[in-house]
Design an enzyme around this catalytic site. Structure first.
Site, PDB file in Angstrom:
ATOM      1  N   ALA A   1      22.308  12.946  29.874  1.00  0.00           N
ATOM      2  CA  ALA A   1      21.888  12.474  28.803  1.00  0.00           C
ATOM      3  C   ALA A   1      22.724  11.238  28.458  1.00  0.00           C
ATOM      4  O   ALA A   1      22.135  10.432  27.705  1.00  0.00           O
ATOM      5  CB  ALA A   1      22.014  13.759  27.730  1.00  0.00           C
TER       6      ALA A   1
ATOM      7  N   LYS B   1       7.605  13.750  43.787  1.00  0.00           N
ATOM      8  CA  LYS B   1       6.993  15.065  43.163  1.00  0.00           C
ATOM      9  C   LYS B   1       5.687  14.926  42.703  1.00  0.00           C
ATOM     10  O   LYS B   1       5.611  13.861  41.725  1.00  0.00           O
ATOM     11  CB  LYS B   1       8.114  15.206  42.217  1.00  0.00           C
ATOM     12  CG  LYS B   1       7.694  16.617  41.504  1.00  0.00           C
ATOM     13  CD  LYS B   1       8.736  17.258  40.395  1.00  0.00           C
ATOM     14  CE  LYS B   1       8.182  18.340  39.479  1.00  0.00           C
ATOM     15  NZ  LYS B   1       8.857  18.366  38.427  1.00  0.00           N
TER      16      LYS B   1
ATOM     17  N   PRO C   1      -0.365  19.785  38.972  1.00  0.00           N
ATOM     18  CA  PRO C   1      -0.066  18.668  39.540  1.00  0.00           C
ATOM     19  C   PRO C   1      -0.174  17.460  38.458  1.00  0.00           C
ATOM     20  O   PRO C   1      -0.205  17.693  37.029  1.00  0.00           O
ATOM     21  CB  PRO C   1      -1.570  18.211  40.007  1.00  0.00           C
ATOM     22  CG  PRO C   1      -2.516  19.052  39.075  1.00  0.00           C
ATOM     23  CD  PRO C   1      -1.684  20.092  38.434  1.00  0.00           C
TER      24      PRO C   1
ATOM     25  N   VAL D   1      37.761  14.689  24.103  1.00  0.00           N
ATOM     26  CA  VAL D   1      37.841  14.722  22.644  1.00  0.00           C
ATOM     27  C   VAL D   1      38.303  16.040  21.969  1.00  0.00           C
ATOM     28  O   VAL D   1      37.935  17.121  22.559  1.00  0.00           O
ATOM     29  CB  VAL D   1      36.601  14.647  22.016  1.00  0.00           C
ATOM     30  CG1 VAL D   1      36.318  14.623  20.328  1.00  0.00           C
ATOM     31  CG2 VAL D   1      35.651  13.255  22.510  1.00  0.00           C
TER      32      VAL D   1
ATOM     33  N   LEU E   1      21.418  18.512  26.401  1.00  0.00           N
ATOM     34  CA  LEU E   1      21.485  19.578  26.204  1.00  0.00           C
ATOM     35  C   LEU E   1      22.215  20.163  24.821  1.00  0.00           C
ATOM     36  O   LEU E   1      22.153  21.566  24.239  1.00  0.00           O
ATOM     37  CB  LEU E   1      22.369  20.512  27.308  1.00  0.00           C
ATOM     38  CG  LEU E   1      21.777  20.360  28.697  1.00  0.00           C
ATOM     39  CD1 LEU E   1      22.811  20.872  29.682  1.00  0.00           C
ATOM     40  CD2 LEU E   1      20.527  21.439  28.698  1.00  0.00           C
TER      41      LEU E   1
HETATM   42  C1  LIG Z   1      19.786  25.948  35.333  1.00  0.00           C
HETATM   43  C2  LIG Z   1      19.298  24.778  34.777  1.00  0.00           C
HETATM   44  C3  LIG Z   1      18.546  23.949  35.878  1.00  0.00           C
HETATM   45  C4  LIG Z   1      17.837  22.859  35.161  1.00  0.00           C
HETATM   46  N1  LIG Z   1      16.988  22.113  36.210  1.00  0.00           N
HETATM   47  C5  LIG Z   1      16.366  20.941  35.565  1.00  0.00           C
HETATM   48  C6  LIG Z   1      15.550  20.149  36.133  1.00  0.00           C
HETATM   49  O1  LIG Z   1      15.020  20.630  37.140  1.00  0.00           O
HETATM   50  N2  LIG Z   1      14.929  19.074  35.512  1.00  0.00           N
HETATM   51  C7  LIG Z   1      15.374  18.493  34.315  1.00  0.00           C
HETATM   52  O2  LIG Z   1      14.866  17.708  33.664  1.00  0.00           O
HETATM   53  N3  LIG Z   1      16.537  19.184  33.724  1.00  0.00           N
HETATM   54  C8  LIG Z   1      17.253  20.510  34.105  1.00  0.00           C
HETATM   55  N4  LIG Z   1      18.020  20.824  33.620  1.00  0.00           N
HETATM   56  C9  LIG Z   1      18.573  20.279  32.537  1.00  0.00           C
HETATM   57  C10 LIG Z   1      19.608  19.153  32.870  1.00  0.00           C
HETATM   58  O3  LIG Z   1      20.446  19.716  33.910  1.00  0.00           O
HETATM   59  C11 LIG Z   1      20.067  18.629  31.922  1.00  0.00           C
HETATM   60  O4  LIG Z   1      19.080  18.225  30.791  1.00  0.00           O
HETATM   61  C12 LIG Z   1      20.856  17.251  32.120  1.00  0.00           C
HETATM   62  O5  LIG Z   1      21.840  17.446  33.306  1.00  0.00           O
HETATM   63  C13 LIG Z   1      21.640  16.770  30.819  1.00  0.00           C
HETATM   64  O6  LIG Z   1      22.826  17.376  30.644  1.00  0.00           O
HETATM   65  P1  LIG Z   1      23.590  16.620  29.420  1.00  0.00           P
HETATM   66  O7  LIG Z   1      24.145  15.451  29.862  1.00  0.00           O
HETATM   67  O8  LIG Z   1      23.084  16.826  28.292  1.00  0.00           O
HETATM   68  O9  LIG Z   1      24.995  17.686  29.373  1.00  0.00           O
HETATM   69  P2  LIG Z   1      26.150  17.702  30.661  1.00  0.00           P
HETATM   70  O10 LIG Z   1      25.610  17.479  32.092  1.00  0.00           O
HETATM   71  O11 LIG Z   1      26.672  19.258  30.470  1.00  0.00           O
HETATM   72  O12 LIG Z   1      27.148  16.804  30.144  1.00  0.00           O
HETATM   73  C14 LIG Z   1      27.950  16.816  29.259  1.00  0.00           C
HETATM   74  C15 LIG Z   1      29.214  15.794  29.004  1.00  0.00           C
HETATM   75  O13 LIG Z   1      29.940  15.854  27.826  1.00  0.00           O
HETATM   76  C16 LIG Z   1      31.321  15.762  28.146  1.00  0.00           C
HETATM   77  N5  LIG Z   1      32.060  16.597  27.382  1.00  0.00           N
HETATM   78  C17 LIG Z   1      31.908  17.694  26.810  1.00  0.00           C
HETATM   79  N6  LIG Z   1      32.834  17.962  26.007  1.00  0.00           N
HETATM   80  C18 LIG Z   1      33.669  16.901  25.958  1.00  0.00           C
HETATM   81  C19 LIG Z   1      34.944  16.568  25.199  1.00  0.00           C
HETATM   82  N7  LIG Z   1      35.444  17.456  24.384  1.00  0.00           N
HETATM   83  N8  LIG Z   1      35.511  15.380  25.170  1.00  0.00           N
HETATM   84  C20 LIG Z   1      34.850  14.497  26.359  1.00  0.00           C
HETATM   85  N9  LIG Z   1      33.855  14.669  26.974  1.00  0.00           N
HETATM   86  C21 LIG Z   1      33.059  15.730  26.697  1.00  0.00           C
HETATM   87  C22 LIG Z   1      31.380  16.195  29.690  1.00  0.00           C
HETATM   88  O14 LIG Z   1      32.686  15.861  30.332  1.00  0.00           O
HETATM   89  C23 LIG Z   1      30.003  15.671  30.214  1.00  0.00           C
HETATM   90  O15 LIG Z   1      30.087  14.491  30.910  1.00  0.00           O
HETATM   91  C24 LIG Z   1      18.550  22.298  33.970  1.00  0.00           C
HETATM   92  C25 LIG Z   1      19.502  22.852  33.401  1.00  0.00           C
HETATM   93  C26 LIG Z   1      19.880  24.141  33.823  1.00  0.00           C
HETATM   94  C27 LIG Z   1      20.856  24.909  32.803  1.00  0.00           C
END
Ligand SMILES: Cc1cc2nc3c(=O)[nH]c(=O)nc-3n(C[C@H](O)[C@H](O)[C@H](O)COP(=O)(O)OP(=O)(O)OC[C@H]3O[C@@H](n4cnc5c(N)ncnc54)[C@H](O)[C@@H]3O)c2cc1C
Length: 515
Positions: free
Chosen positions: A24, A87, A105, A194, A342
Site C-alpha cells: 500500500a 492470471k 474468469p 514511529v 490494510l
Molecule cells: C492471509 C492474507 C492473504 C492475502 N492475499 C492477498 C492476495 O492474494 N491479493 C491481494 O490483493 N491482497 C492479499 N492480501 C492483502 C495484502 O497482503 C495487503 O493488502 C497488501 O500487502 C498491503 O498491505 P499493507 O501495505 O497495507 O500493510 P503491510 O504490508 O502490513 O505494511 C505495513 C507497513 O507499515 C510499516 N509500519 C507499521 N507500523 C509502523 C511504525 N510504527 N513505524 C514505521 N513503520 C510502520 C511496516 O513496517 C510496513 O512497512 C492478503 C492478506 C492476508 C492477510
C-alpha cells in the site's frame, strides 16, 4: 488538477507523509510521485524494517494493469522483476458441493446470439440436458484449463478480444520495484519506527510524527499505510471499525510457499475446506499456499495440518500464521489522514481484492485531491465511494459462502444466516428470472456474478422469454459454434510458460520468500 490551480496561494498540500512501506505504501508513493512530483509536493515515506510487512498478497485483478500503465510501467519488466505469472481467473474447487469445479474468469461467457443475454440461451439448453459446462463458452476459462495464454487481440469479432488478465507475483518484489520507481521520481524514504503522533488540539489534524530516533516529520496530509494496526487512523484518530465478521467469519490464515510440482497454470485456485478454504497461487519460481479459516470452526492445529498435507511440493519455509478481522474503518478519510491498504480494512483474500482496493483508494484520493484544510465534502465523498466499494465486494465474497450445499458447520451457518438485503436481492433476482442487477461502476460486474451463480449451482427458474425467438435447432447450433470457435482459438495460442519465457521471465533465477 486543483493542485496546479492553487499553486499561487498557500492553501495547497505541500508535504505528504506516508506511514508504511508495504504494497500500500509504495503503490501510494509511486502514484503520488508520478502525478504530484512535478508540482513541488514533497512525498516522505516512513517504514520500519524491524516491524516488516504483512508478507502475503500475491494474486491481483486486471485493474492493476491500468495502474501500472498509468504510471508508464513496462509490463514485461514488472513481470521479470516480480517473478510474475499470468492470471486469467480463479478456479473454485468444491464450493457449491464437493467435486464441483469452475473458474471465475476475467471475461464474459458466450457472445450475443439474440435479443436476450447469452446466459439465458445456455440455461434453456442446460435445462434441455444438452449444454456443455458453462465454462466451455468462455475463452479465458478454456485457455486457463489448457494452460495456454496469448495477449488479448483488438479484433472485436475474435474471442481473444473479450477477456482481460492479471498477475500472480511476489508482492514484496513488487513493493521493491515500486520503491525504486517512486524514489527515482523524488519520493524520500525514511527508515525508522514511529513512536508517537502529534495532533492539533483544536482541529485534531495530525501535524507531526516522531520516530524512535527522536526525528520529527511534519506534514500537511498523512497517508496511513501502516497495515492492520492503523497507527494513525485508529491508534491516533480513533476512527472506529465496521466489524463484518458476522458476514465474513474467517479470521485467521496460515501461509507457506512450496516448490512447484504441478502445472504453473495461469490461474489462482481456491479449494473449499471444512472450516475455510485453501489458496494456491503459482509464481514462476514457487507456489504460494495458504489456508484461510475461522477459529470457531477449526482449531489452529487442524488448519495448519490440512494446509501442509495438501501441499503439492516441498515447503520452502515454516508456515506463518496471520490474524485479521474482516471489515473496514468507519471512515477511510478522517481529518487530514487517509487510510490506504490494510489500515483501512480487510475483506479476506478470496477474490484478490485488497491490492485493487489500494488502487481505488489512491485513484479516489487523486480525483478528490484536497487543499490543506481537507474540506469535509472531499472526505465525505471519498468515504462514500470507498464504502460502496467495500460493501459490494463484501456481498460478492459472501455469495461464495452462501450458495453452497456443503454440510460442515461453517457452510451450514453461512447458508442459514440472514444475508444483507443487497445480497439477498441479487440472489433472488437471479434464482427466479436469471437477472443480474448491474452496478454503475466498480468491481464485479454481471459476468463475475454470473460465473459464481452458475458455478455454484444457482440455475434460474425462468429464462428471459425472448430466448423463444430462436428455435431449438438454431440455439443448439449457435452454442455449438461458440464452443468450437473458442476451442480452436485456444489451440492456436502458446503454452503459459512459453509465453512467459518470451515475455517476462524472471532474471536472477529462482527466488524464495514469504507467501
Ligand atoms: C492471509 C492474507 C492473504 C492475502 N492475499 C492477498 C492476495 O492474494 N491479493 C491481494 O490483493 N491482497 C492479499 N492480501 C492483502 C495484502 O497482503 C495487503 O493488502 C497488501 O500487502 C498491503 O498491505 P499493507 O501495505 O497495507 O500493510 P503491510 O504490508 O502490513 O505494511 C505495513 C507497513 O507499515 C510499516 N509500519 C507499521 N507500523 C509502523 C511504525 N510504527 N513505524 C514505521 N513503520 C510502520 C511496516 O513496517 C510496513 O512497512 C492478503 C492478506 C492476508 C492477510
Amino acid at each position: 488538477m486543483r493542485v496546479a490551480l492553487d499553486s499561487a496561494n498557500d492553501r495547497m498540500v505541500r508535504r505528504v507523509v506516508i506511514i508504511g512501506g508495504g504494497t500500500a505504501g509504495w503503490m501510494t508513493a509511486a502514484a503520488l510521485a508520478h502525478r504530484l512530483g512535478p508540482t513541488g509536493v514533497t512525498i516522505t515515506l516512513v517504514e520500519s524494517a524491524e516491524i516488516g510487512t504483512v508478507g502475503v498478497g500475491e494474486a491481483t485483478l486486471p485493474q492493476m494493469r491500468y495502474f501500472n500503465s498509468a504510471l508508464g510501467i513496462d509490463e514485461a519488466e514488472m513481470m521479470r522483476r516480480t517473478a510474475a505469472t499470468i492470471k486469467l481467473g480463479i478456479e473454485f474447487r468444491d464450493w457449491g458441493s464437493p467435486g464441483d469445479r469452475y473458474i471465475h474468469p476475467f471475461g464474459a461467457h458466450g457472445e450475443r446470439i439474440g435479443p436476450a443475454d447469452f446466459h439465458h440461451y445456455w440455461v434453456k439448453q442446460h435445462k434441455a440436458g444438452d449444454a456443455a459446462a458453462f465454462g466451455r463458452y468462455c475463452y479465458p476459462i478454456v485457455a486457463a484449463w489448457n494452460d495456454r495464454f496469448a495477449l488479448p487481440e483488438d479484433d472485436p469479432v475474435s474471442p481473444l478480444s473479450a477477456f482481460s488478465y492479471a498477475f500472480q507475483f511476489d508482492a514484496s518484489l513488487y513493493g521493491a520495484f515500486l520503491a525504486d520507481y517512486a524514489q527515482k521520481r523524488g519520493a524520500e524514504r525514511v527508515e525508522g519506527k514511529v513512536v508517537s503522533v502529534q495532533s492539533n488540539g483544536e482541529s485534531g489534524f495530525i501535524e507531526t510524527v516522531t520516530l524512535e530516533s527522536d526525528a520529527e516529520i511534519a506534514g500537511d496530509l498523512f497517508i496511513d499505510c501502516s497495515g492492520f494496526r492503523g497507527l494513525l487512523i485508529e491508534q491516533e484518530l480513533e476512527t472506529g471499525y465496521k466489524d463484518w465478521s458476522a458476514y465474513l467469519p474467517c479470521n485467521r490464515a496460515y501461509a507457506v510457499p512450496c516448490t512447484t510440482e504441478d502445472a504453473v497454470g495461469p490461474y489462482t485456485r481456491a479449494t473449499a475446506r471444512s472450516g475455510g478454504w485453501q489458496w494456491r497461487i503459482p509464481l514462476q519460481h514457487r507456489v504460494g499456499n495458504g489456508h484461510v479459516y475461522c477459529d470457531r470452526y477449526i482449531s489452529d492445529q487442524d488448519a495448519v495440518d490440512q494446509l501442509m498435507t495438501n501441499l503439492e511440493g516441498e515447503p520452502l519455509a515454516d508456515p506463518k500464521q496471520l490474524f485479521f478481522k474482516t471489515g473496514k474503518r468507519r471512515k477511510l478519510w478522517n481529518r487530514n489522514c487517509i487510510a490506504i491498504g490494510l489500515s483501512g480494512g480487510f475483506l479476506e483474500p478470496l477474490e484478490s481484492t485488497s491490492i485493487d482496493l489500494i488502487q481505488s483508494g489512491i485513484t479516489n484520493l487523486l480525483e478528490l485531491w484536497p487543499q490543506r484544510d481537507c474540506a469535509a465534502s472531499d472526505a465525505d465523498e471519498y468515504n462514500r465511494l470507498m464504502d460502496l466499494e467495500f460493501t459490494r465486494i463484501r456481498d460478492f465474497l459472501m455469495l461464495h459462502y452462501v450458495a453452497t450445499e456443503r454440510d460442515t458447520p461453517l457452510w451450514q451457518d453461512m447458508r442459514e444466516m440472514e444475508w444483507p438485503d443487497s445480497l439477498a436481492h441479487k440472489i433472488e433476482a437471479f434464482r427466479l428470472r436469471g437477472i443480474v442487477p448491474e452496478y454503475e461502476s466498480g468491481l464485479f460486474q454481471p459476468p463475475s456474478w454470473l460465473s459464481v451463480f452458475i458455478g455454484q449451482n444457482i440455475i434460474p427458474e425462468h429464462c428471459d422469454p425472448r430466448v423463444e425467438r430462436l428455435d431449438d435447432g438454431a440455439r443448439a447450433a449457435a452454442l455449438g459454434r461458440i464452443e468450437a470457435d473458442i476451442a480452436a482459438h485456444v489451440d492456436r495460442t502458446t503454452g503459459h510458460l512459453d509465453f512467459i519465457a518470451s515475455y517476462g521471465a524472471a532474471y536472477g533465477g529462482a527466488q524464495t520468500g514469504g507467501s
